[in-house]
Design an enzyme around this catalytic site. Structure first.
Site, mmCIF file in Angstrom:
data_model
loop_
_atom_site.group_PDB
_atom_site.id
_atom_site.type_symbol
_atom_site.label_atom_id
_atom_site.label_comp_id
_atom_site.label_asym_id
_atom_site.label_seq_id
_atom_site.Cartn_x
_atom_site.Cartn_y
_atom_site.Cartn_z
ATOM 1 N N HIS A 93 5.056 -10.706 -10.494
ATOM 2 C CA HIS A 93 4.359 -11.740 -8.979
ATOM 3 C C HIS A 93 4.894 -12.740 -8.448
ATOM 4 O O HIS A 93 4.492 -13.050 -7.273
ATOM 5 C CB HIS A 93 2.679 -12.605 -10.172
ATOM 6 N N GLN A 95 7.950 -12.616 -7.558
ATOM 7 C CA GLN A 95 9.252 -12.335 -6.951
ATOM 8 C C GLN A 95 8.316 -12.241 -5.855
ATOM 9 O O GLN A 95 8.580 -11.957 -5.003
ATOM 10 C CB GLN A 95 10.000 -11.324 -7.610
ATOM 11 N N ASP A 96 6.950 -11.313 -6.056
ATOM 12 C CA ASP A 96 6.427 -10.684 -5.250
ATOM 13 C C ASP A 96 6.313 -11.907 -4.014
ATOM 14 O O ASP A 96 6.009 -11.665 -2.581
ATOM 15 C CB ASP A 96 5.366 -10.221 -5.490
ATOM 16 N N HIS A 97 5.564 -13.253 -4.511
ATOM 17 C CA HIS A 97 5.226 -14.045 -3.725
ATOM 18 C C HIS A 97 6.461 -14.426 -3.146
ATOM 19 O O HIS A 97 6.454 -15.028 -2.057
ATOM 20 C CB HIS A 97 4.652 -15.880 -4.611
#
Length: 118
Positions: A93, A95-97
């Site tokens: 999560h 890394q996604d942000h």
């Protein structure tokens, strides 16, 4: 002899728990700073829509992004040096942000340039 093995197992467990907490804190740092970077970038875009090219907002966005990226780099260096980071939903999560905030920054910079040249 048994006490020694028990002590070593206990220390190993404590080290794993410390690593997990460290990983969680790094993940939270990435999420918080990436979120700030994205928010500042969108504030800059909103200002540009109204003729204010708010360079200080994009600068804040880039500073926050740099902090998030440094936290990510810590994990990469740890892995390169033989340490293993448990991959969990929180880390994914974060890394996604980071990636979406960096993409938003790039696109918003281009949009601001379009507003400037309008």
């Amino acid at each position: 002899m048994m006490k020694g093995k028990f002590k070593m197992a206990e220390e190993k467990l404590e080290n794993q728990q410390a690593d997990e907490q460290s990983s969680e804190m790094i993940s939270f740092g990435i999420i918080a700073n990436a979120g700030d970077a994205r928010s500042f970038a969108f504030q800059a875009l909103d200002a540009a829509k109204h003729g204010d090219f708010a360079q200080e907002l994009m600068k804040k966005s880039e500073e926050s992004s740099t902090l998030a990226h440094k936290a990510q780099t810590e994990l990469l260096f740890k892995e390169m040096n033989g340490g293993h980071t448990e991959v969990n939903v929180l880390l994914v999560h974060s890394q996604d942000h980071l990636m979406t905030s960096m993409l938003a920054q790039e696109l918003i910079k281009e949009l601001i340039e379009l507003y400037k040249n309008k």
